[in-house]
Design an enzyme around this catalytic site. Structure first.
Site, mmCIF file in Angstrom:
data_model
loop_
_atom_site.group_PDB
_atom_site.id
_atom_site.type_symbol
_atom_site.label_atom_id
_atom_site.label_comp_id
_atom_site.label_asym_id
_atom_site.label_seq_id
_atom_site.Cartn_x
_atom_site.Cartn_y
_atom_site.Cartn_z
ATOM 1 N N LYS A 187 -58.515 3.054 14.114
ATOM 2 C CA LYS A 187 -59.567 1.664 14.267
ATOM 3 C C LYS A 187 -59.722 0.512 13.122
ATOM 4 O O LYS A 187 -59.361 0.920 11.898
ATOM 5 C CB LYS A 187 -60.588 1.997 14.757
ATOM 6 C CG LYS A 187 -61.081 3.117 16.417
ATOM 7 C CD LYS A 187 -60.105 2.329 17.117
ATOM 8 C CE LYS A 187 -59.849 3.240 18.447
ATOM 9 N NZ LYS A 187 -58.552 3.951 18.482
HETATM 10 C C1 LIG Z 1 -60.457 2.554 24.615
HETATM 11 C C2 LIG Z 1 -61.350 3.680 23.752
HETATM 12 N N1 LIG Z 1 -61.705 5.081 24.062
HETATM 13 C C3 LIG Z 1 -62.393 5.752 23.711
HETATM 14 C C4 LIG Z 1 -61.555 6.090 22.228
HETATM 15 C C5 LIG Z 1 -62.045 7.187 21.903
HETATM 16 O O1 LIG Z 1 -61.997 7.886 20.768
HETATM 17 P P1 LIG Z 1 -61.859 8.563 19.669
HETATM 18 O O2 LIG Z 1 -60.192 8.537 19.295
HETATM 19 O O3 LIG Z 1 -62.938 8.534 18.404
HETATM 20 O O4 LIG Z 1 -61.952 9.750 20.536
HETATM 21 C C6 LIG Z 1 -60.213 5.040 21.525
HETATM 22 C C7 LIG Z 1 -60.027 5.295 20.946
HETATM 23 O O5 LIG Z 1 -59.436 6.160 20.391
HETATM 24 C C8 LIG Z 1 -60.393 3.862 22.973
HETATM 25 O O6 LIG Z 1 -59.110 3.474 22.426
#
Ligand SMILES: Cc1ncc(COP(=O)(O)O)c(C=O)c1O
Length: 386
Positions: A213
């Site tokens: 990110k």
């Molecule tokens: C649109 C979206 N929602 C949720 C997530 C979930 O985040 P994480 O990977 O930190 O669990 C991500 C990214 O990974 C994402 O791109």
């Protein structure tokens, strides 16, 4: 295709391999990590966790932020504190990362997949409106699906690759239908819609600080809201729902161990200090891409007039699936990482039986959208923060 490859190599020079998005540690990261180790607070309690929550809330202009271990659990908890329960339904885009649907599923609820719009890639407000108008009824100030008689408890618009969805229209439509909006702003930290930070339009917003990110703390997430009761509940259930007591264990509901460790929060505090520089840098890169692709007659996904994107992942829209596949093959074989947008979640086996609106635009985008390298291009140390 050769010209595009060459241009990407000019943007990211002197690299054997150009990744899609790499993390950059250019500020106080080491200093804060060492502090954690020196004071021996690396785990679930510590001043960096509180500090990070304060800084996220202050950056977003919300009253509260709750730090958690990743964006997926942030979504799950956000939906739960907003009242989503077993056997209920949640409207989400068909074209999103899998976490959006999984978070719904973890609560025993079912996604309804909504089409996208082609310009900013997010949930299409007019399709949402039409679906709700034709397929739902209101009873006791709650929205029910005529086809299943289940309550539609929430809607989760997502800001794709950092580009704000038509969030105002979506919030307005949902309000009319008594549906809570939880914003999946995992990809859009720092993006604006009409000068307001994305993640702050719904009742609750959610961020991810995963390694890919715009800023990262290894793994991490945050829930933001202006509702004190929801924030308190989110904090409670992400810390095992333990009632405060000096020595005794008493838990008053089923909670989770989702609290962000202090060591990750230390990294997150340092990265958040860099965010303004990262945003500026990413917007410059996007402008270079935008100018180049305009000349090449390739469609580049840009922010709208009333929005400001963090340009987390730059994206182009190719002519068809065939051209897309050729482009992916050519660039990846030449060590420039590119990636197609996600497959429609409604086509995956575990979600194939879920209700959908027409998915004409989402399907069109699925066949054509490709991400191109988008890392921050800064190299030198930046003394962020304090
Ligand atoms: C649109 C979206 N929602 C949720 C997530 C979930 O985040 P994480 O990977 O930190 O669990 C991500 C990214 O990974 C994402 O791109």
């Amino acid at each position: 295709m050769e010209k595009i490859l060459q241009f990407i190599k000019e943007i990211y020079p002197n690299r054997d391999f150009i990744p899609l998005h790499e993390s950059k540690f250019l500020g106080n990261e080491k200093e804060y990590l060492c502090k954690c180790i020196d004071i021996n607070f690396v785990s679930s309690v510590g001043k960096f966790v509180d500090e990070f929550e304060d800084r996220v809330a202050s950056f977003c202009g919300t009253k509260y932020a709750v730090a958690v271990v990743n964006g997926t659990c942030a979504l799950q908890v956000a939906l739960r504190v907003c009242g989503v329960k077993n056997d209920e339904e949640v409207l989400i885009p068909a074209l999103t990362f899998i976490a959006t649907a999984n978070a719904v599923h973890y609560l025993g609820a079912k996604p309804i997949f909504v089409d996208s719009e082609r310009r900013y890639l997010g949930m299409c407000p007019s399709t949402l409106q039409q679906f709700l108008q034709e397929n739902t009824y209101i009873k006791d100030q709650q929205c029910f699906n005529k086809n299943t008689n289940r309550r539609i408890a929430a809607c989760v618009p997502m800001h794709v690759f950092g580009h704000s969805v038509e969030i105002e229209s979506i919030v307005e439509i949902c309000q009319r239908h008594h549906i809570v909006v939880v914003e999946d702003a995992a990809e859009s930290l720092g993006s604006l819609y009409k000068s307001q930070v994305t993640g702050t339009f719904g009742k609750v917003g959610v961020f991810s600080f995963n390694g890919n990110k715009i800023i990262t703390c290894g793994g991490g997430g945050a829930i933001i809201t202006n509702d004190g009761d929801l924030a308190k509940h989110a904090k409670h259930i992400t810390t095992t729902a333990k009632k405060p007591h000096c020595w005794d264990y008493e838990h008053d509901e089923v909670g989770y161990n989702y609290r962000l460790p202090n060591i990750n929060a230390a990294l997150a505090c340092a990265q958040l200090e860099l965010l303004p520089d990262f945003l500026e840098d990413k917007r410059k890169t996007a402008q270079l891409y935008c100018d180049f692709f305009r000349k090449e007659n390739v469609s580049f996904v840009s922010e709208g007039p009333d929005r400001k994107s963090n340009y987390w992942l730059n994206a182009i829209i190719l002519n068809d699936q065939n051209q897309r596949d050729q482009f992916l093959k050519y660039t990846n074989e030449n060590k420039v990482m590119t990636r197609p947008i996600w497959k429609l979640l409604s086509s995956l086996p575990m979600y194939a039986d879920c209700e959908t609106t027409s998915l004409e635009n989402a399907k069109w985008l699925e066949e054509r959208v490709v991400n191109i390298p988008s890392s921050v291009r800064l190299h030198q140390q930046i003394k962020g923060g304090e």
